[in-house]
Structures are given as structure tokens and as C-alpha cells.
Design a protein around this motif. Structure first.
Motif, PDB file in Angstrom:
ATOM      1  N   MET A   1       0.822  -1.197   0.000  1.00  0.00           N
ATOM      2  CA  MET A   1       0.000   0.000   0.000  1.00  0.00           C
ATOM      3  C   MET A   1       0.868   1.264   0.000  1.00  0.00           C
ATOM      4  O   MET A   1       0.448   2.328   0.400  1.00  0.00           O
ATOM      5  CB  MET A   1      -0.921   0.014   1.211  1.00  0.00           C
ATOM      6  CG  MET A   1      -1.920  -1.103   1.215  1.00  0.00           C
ATOM      7  SD  MET A   1      -3.026  -1.012   2.628  1.00  0.00           S
ATOM      8  CE  MET A   1      -1.851  -1.448   3.917  1.00  0.00           C
ATOM      9  N   ASP A   2       2.152   1.177  -0.412  1.00  0.00           N
ATOM     10  CA  ASP A   2       3.055   2.312  -0.379  1.00  0.00           C
ATOM     11  C   ASP A   2       2.589   3.404  -1.320  1.00  0.00           C
ATOM     12  O   ASP A   2       1.981   3.153  -2.350  1.00  0.00           O
ATOM     13  CB  ASP A   2       4.474   1.890  -0.791  1.00  0.00           C
ATOM     14  CG  ASP A   2       5.066   0.906   0.185  1.00  0.00           C
ATOM     15  OD1 ASP A   2       4.591   0.873   1.323  1.00  0.00           O
ATOM     16  OD2 ASP A   2       5.996   0.178  -0.203  1.00  0.00           O
ATOM     17  N   MET A   3       2.931   4.635  -0.947  1.00  0.00           N
ATOM     18  CA  MET A   3       2.591   5.783  -1.772  1.00  0.00           C
ATOM     19  C   MET A   3       3.468   5.784  -2.994  1.00  0.00           C
ATOM     20  O   MET A   3       4.681   5.854  -2.907  1.00  0.00           O
ATOM     21  CB  MET A   3       2.828   7.062  -0.941  1.00  0.00           C
ATOM     22  CG  MET A   3       2.535   8.341  -1.666  1.00  0.00           C
ATOM     23  SD  MET A   3       0.785   8.533  -1.914  1.00  0.00           S
ATOM     24  CE  MET A   3       0.758  10.216  -2.517  1.00  0.00           C
ATOM     25  N   LYS A   4       2.856   5.688  -4.196  1.00  0.00           N
ATOM     26  CA  LYS A   4       3.628   5.580  -5.427  1.00  0.00           C
ATOM     27  C   LYS A   4       3.442   6.785  -6.344  1.00  0.00           C
ATOM     28  O   LYS A   4       3.786   6.732  -7.516  1.00  0.00           O
ATOM     29  CB  LYS A   4       3.216   4.307  -6.181  1.00  0.00           C
ATOM     30  CG  LYS A   4       3.504   3.026  -5.407  1.00  0.00           C
ATOM     31  CD  LYS A   4       4.964   2.833  -5.129  1.00  0.00           C
ATOM     32  CE  LYS A   4       5.235   1.506  -4.455  1.00  0.00           C
ATOM     33  NZ  LYS A   4       6.651   1.316  -4.140  1.00  0.00           N
ATOM     34  N   ILE A   5       2.865   7.860  -5.836  1.00  0.00           N
ATOM     35  CA  ILE A   5       2.729   9.047  -6.671  1.00  0.00           C
ATOM     36  C   ILE A   5       4.114   9.563  -7.028  1.00  0.00           C
ATOM     37  O   ILE A   5       5.024   9.547  -6.214  1.00  0.00           O
ATOM     38  CB  ILE A   5       1.950  10.149  -5.927  1.00  0.00           C
ATOM     39  CG1 ILE A   5       0.517   9.670  -5.680  1.00  0.00           C
ATOM     40  CG2 ILE A   5       1.937  11.448  -6.692  1.00  0.00           C
ATOM     41  CD1 ILE A   5      -0.302  10.662  -4.922  1.00  0.00           C
ATOM     42  N   PRO A 230      -0.242  -1.936  -9.297  1.00  0.00           N
ATOM     43  CA  PRO A 230       0.581  -3.070  -8.869  1.00  0.00           C
ATOM     44  C   PRO A 230       0.699  -3.190  -7.348  1.00  0.00           C
ATOM     45  O   PRO A 230       1.210  -4.184  -6.838  1.00  0.00           O
ATOM     46  CB  PRO A 230       1.944  -2.749  -9.483  1.00  0.00           C
ATOM     47  CG  PRO A 230       2.004  -1.246  -9.422  1.00  0.00           C
ATOM     48  CD  PRO A 230       0.580  -0.761  -9.655  1.00  0.00           C
ATOM     49  N   THR A 231       0.248  -2.171  -6.627  1.00  0.00           N
ATOM     50  CA  THR A 231       0.425  -2.137  -5.181  1.00  0.00           C
ATOM     51  C   THR A 231      -0.794  -2.671  -4.446  1.00  0.00           C
ATOM     52  O   THR A 231      -0.679  -3.535  -3.567  1.00  0.00           O
ATOM     53  CB  THR A 231       0.725  -0.695  -4.723  1.00  0.00           C
ATOM     54  OG1 THR A 231       1.829  -0.180  -5.477  1.00  0.00           O
ATOM     55  CG2 THR A 231       1.056  -0.644  -3.240  1.00  0.00           C
ATOM     56  N   VAL A 232      -1.951  -2.135  -4.767  1.00  0.00           N
ATOM     57  CA  VAL A 232      -3.230  -2.660  -4.282  1.00  0.00           C
ATOM     58  C   VAL A 232      -4.023  -3.067  -5.517  1.00  0.00           C
ATOM     59  O   VAL A 232      -4.626  -2.225  -6.176  1.00  0.00           O
ATOM     60  CB  VAL A 232      -4.009  -1.614  -3.454  1.00  0.00           C
ATOM     61  CG1 VAL A 232      -5.340  -2.199  -2.982  1.00  0.00           C
ATOM     62  CG2 VAL A 232      -3.192  -1.124  -2.270  1.00  0.00           C
ATOM     63  N   PRO A 233      -3.990  -4.337  -5.881  1.00  0.00           N
ATOM     64  CA  PRO A 233      -4.651  -4.765  -7.116  1.00  0.00           C
ATOM     65  C   PRO A 233      -6.127  -4.381  -7.152  1.00  0.00           C
ATOM     66  O   PRO A 233      -6.786  -4.278  -6.107  1.00  0.00           O
ATOM     67  CB  PRO A 233      -4.474  -6.293  -7.093  1.00  0.00           C
ATOM     68  CG  PRO A 233      -3.269  -6.523  -6.232  1.00  0.00           C
ATOM     69  CD  PRO A 233      -3.325  -5.451  -5.181  1.00  0.00           C
ATOM     70  N   ASN A 257      -2.053   3.406 -12.599  1.00  0.00           N
ATOM     71  CA  ASN A 257      -1.395   2.633 -11.549  1.00  0.00           C
ATOM     72  C   ASN A 257      -1.909   3.036 -10.168  1.00  0.00           C
ATOM     73  O   ASN A 257      -3.076   3.404 -10.015  1.00  0.00           O
ATOM     74  CB  ASN A 257       0.125   2.783 -11.662  1.00  0.00           C
ATOM     75  CG  ASN A 257       0.596   4.223 -11.468  1.00  0.00           C
ATOM     76  OD1 ASN A 257      -0.136   5.089 -10.993  1.00  0.00           O
ATOM     77  ND2 ASN A 257       1.837   4.479 -11.850  1.00  0.00           N
ATOM     78  N   HIS A 258      -1.040   3.056  -9.172  1.00  0.00           N
ATOM     79  CA  HIS A 258      -1.479   3.214  -7.790  1.00  0.00           C
ATOM     80  C   HIS A 258      -1.866   4.641  -7.414  1.00  0.00           C
ATOM     81  O   HIS A 258      -2.690   4.846  -6.527  1.00  0.00           O
ATOM     82  CB  HIS A 258      -0.385   2.727  -6.849  1.00  0.00           C
ATOM     83  CG  HIS A 258      -0.805   2.594  -5.425  1.00  0.00           C
ATOM     84  ND1 HIS A 258      -1.893   1.836  -5.027  1.00  0.00           N
ATOM     85  CD2 HIS A 258      -0.282   3.128  -4.275  1.00  0.00           C
ATOM     86  CE1 HIS A 258      -2.023   1.900  -3.717  1.00  0.00           C
ATOM     87  NE2 HIS A 258      -1.063   2.672  -3.237  1.00  0.00           N
ATOM     88  N   GLY A 259      -1.268   5.646  -8.067  1.00  0.00           N
ATOM     89  CA  GLY A 259      -1.593   6.999  -7.637  1.00  0.00           C
ATOM     90  C   GLY A 259      -1.077   8.123  -8.500  1.00  0.00           C
ATOM     91  O   GLY A 259      -1.257   9.289  -8.140  1.00  0.00           O
TER      92      GLY A 259
END
Length: 310
Positions: A1-5, A230-233, A257-259
Motif C-alpha cells: 500500500m506504499d505511496m507511489k505518486i 501493482p500495489t493494491v490490485p 497505476n497506484h496513484g
């Protein structure tokens, strides 16, 4: 759940915020007070910002950044500290950040919500924020209680004579929103014991809190998720959506993607802002036109799909 922005894109624009998604950049009058807001606002507000030093005990500091509709200032400018509140009472949105993140990474979204007529409060959680020396992924489970404490403390300011927020907070109309781990935190606020004041939730790139279930007074939840996360499908967000027993909608961002879509100028940002703002206007102001606008505004670009049971 890492912040990927992409933090480069975010930090480069932190000091040059535009509120283009909320209205034209024109000067706001500082001489004539605006009419009190009693229904969904029909105008865009300048944005003020303040910080509160809060905590849930000595070992759980919760410094909280609050963006709010201001009664003076210029539209389209960065949030300004200590501006007076705009006349009227405004609903509260509690925003929760993700792992290794900070409230200021979400200034673009929070500022636009504030300009649209919401008070947006974002605590930095003690064990998951980017600056903590005691990081713990497992501490996400404790964050719903932190969020409730922050809401309680902010609510007190509405009745405190002389405070900036005194008489301006609609504490009977509250929403929770969050990204990634903050999305899980948001879901955790809608358990069987949640207050009827919680009318809406926005879960971005998140899912349901493990070991907890939705329950209590009905609320509406909007899920926002990239189908290439890829982080929280996507399936985790869908699983939480399927378990939600109340009015709900699921916004899928094609190819996202995640953010990265939470940064201005990135694909999906405009659609995310339009959908979340209309959703909040509907639930917190009773704006039925916003609900009707929701589907059209997110599907026009062809980059998103919306499943709605609102």
C-alpha cells in the motif's frame, strides 16, 4: 500500500497550485462579504490553510493540516494561512494519507475540494507518515481511531468563541476519504459503530480493513482505482465494493497505476476530481444535480468506467 505518486511532479507544483478544476482564476472581492452558504455552493472559493497540533496520547502525535473555503483572497492561488472563513457552514472531509506519505502530498486534491466548499482535514499518522522514525505498516489498524479523534477535536472549534472555525463547521455532514493505506483507514471508519454523521466515504486505491466489516447507519461509498495498480490490485478494491451494503459506485481508471493520477496534468486527474467533487456535493449538500452529473462527467473522456448503485 506504499505511496507511489511521482513525488517529483508533486513537489514541483506544491508552491504553484492551480484550481483550474474548480473555476476560473479571477480575483475574489475582499470588500463585500459573500452570502452565507446554506446549500451546495454555486461559486468557487479562495482557499485558506491552518495546522493544528493534535495527539491521541504522548506517543501518537497527529499534526493536522486543514484546507478550507476562505472569505477573501484570490482564486487559483496557493492556499494562504489564516485567511478568514467564508460565511456559512461547510461540511468536513477527513483525508487519510498512505504509507510513507504526508498530507501535503495531496494538497492538489484537498485544495480543490476546499475551493468547492468543503473543509478538508488531513492528519499525519504517527507510524505511517514519511517522516516517522518508528514506521509500522501494522499501525494502519489504529488509524481509524486517530481519525475519529481528529474529527472530535476539530468539531470543538466550531463552538469555541473567537476561533477561525467558530460557527462555520457543519459537523452533522462528514465524509472520510483516503488513498492507499488511507483508503483502508477510510473503510475502517464505516464499521458497525460509526456515527450517522458519516454520510460518505471515498476510497482511492484501497480496500476493506482486514478483520472489520461495514455496518451501522447507511452511508454512500465511492471507490476510485486504476486497473493497472501493482500495489493494491483492482480486485481488492472490487472485493470491498462487493461487501459494501449501501449506495456505492466504482470508478475504474483505464491504464492507471497506484496513484500517479492524483497529480495535476496526469491522465485521470480531471476525471477523479470531477467524480469525487460531485459525489461529495451530492452526499454532503444534498445536490441531486451533482449525482446526475457524476456519470456524464467521468465517462466523457473514454478513459474511465463507472459502475454505480447510487
Amino acid at each position: 500500500m506504499d505511496m507511489k505518486i511521482a513525488r517529483v511532479a508533486l513537489s514541483a507544483t506544491l508552491v504553484a497550485i492551480t484550481l483550474s478544476g474548480c473555476g476560473a482564476a479571477v480575483s475574489a472581492s475582499t470588500a463585500t462579504p459573500a452570502a452565507a452558504v446554506t446549500a451546495a455552493p454555486t461559486r468557487t472559493f479562495p482557499v485558506g490553510v491552518r495546522t493544528l497540533t493534535l495527539d491521541r496520547g504522548a506517543d501518537r502525535p497527529l499534526p493536522t493540516t486543514i484546507w478550507y473555503p476562505a472569505g477573501s483572497g484570490r482564486l487559483g492561488q496557493p492556499p494562504v494561512p489564516a485567511l478568514p472563513m467564508a460565511p456559512g457552514r461547510f461540511p468536513l472531509v477527513l483525508f487519510s494519507h498512505g504509507l510513507h506519505s504526508l498530507p501535503e502530498y495531496h494538497v492538489h486534491m484537498a485544495s480543490r475540494w476546499a475551493a468547492a466548499g468543503f473543509v478538508v482535514a488531513a492528519p499525519a499518522y504517527p507510524r505511517t507518515n514519511r517522516r516517522t522514525k518508528h514506521f509500522s505498516r501494522a499501525d494502519v489498524r489504529n488509524q481509524p481511531a486517530d481519525a475519529r479523534l481528529v474529527i472530535q477535536r476539530i468539531g470543538v472549534l466550531d463552538t469555541r468563541p473567537g476561533d477561525l472555525f467558530a460557527g462555520h463547521l457543519a459537523m452533522d455532514r462528514i465524509a472520510a476519504a483516503g488513498h492507499s493505506a488511507g483508503g483502508y483507514t477510510t473503510a475502517g471508519l464505516f464499521g458497525p459503530d460509526h456515527s450517522a454523521r458519516f454520510r460518505a466515504g471515498v476510497i482511492i486505491s484501497g480496500g476493506g480493513m482486514s478483520g472489520s466489516s461495514f455496518g451501522g447507519p447507511p452511508a454512500a461509498l465511492l471507490y476510485v482505482h486504476g486497473d493497472k495498480d501493482p500495489t493494491v490490485p483492482l480486485r481488492r478494491g472490487r472485493a470491498a465494493f462487493d461487501r459494501t451494503p449501501w449506495p456505492k459506485a466504482f470508478l475504474t481508471l483505464a491504464g492507471q497505476n497506484h496513484g500517479a493520477f492524483l497529480a495535476p496534468g496526469r491522465t485521470g486527474f480531471t476525471e477523479t476530481m470531477a467524480a469525487t467533487t460531485d459525489f461529495l456535493r451530492w452526499r454532503l449538500y444534498g445536490d441531486e444535480a451533482a449525482r446526475e452529473r457524476l456519470v456524464a462527467s467521468v465517462s466523457r473522456s473514454g478513459r474511465t468506467t463507472l459502475e454505480t448503485r447510487l
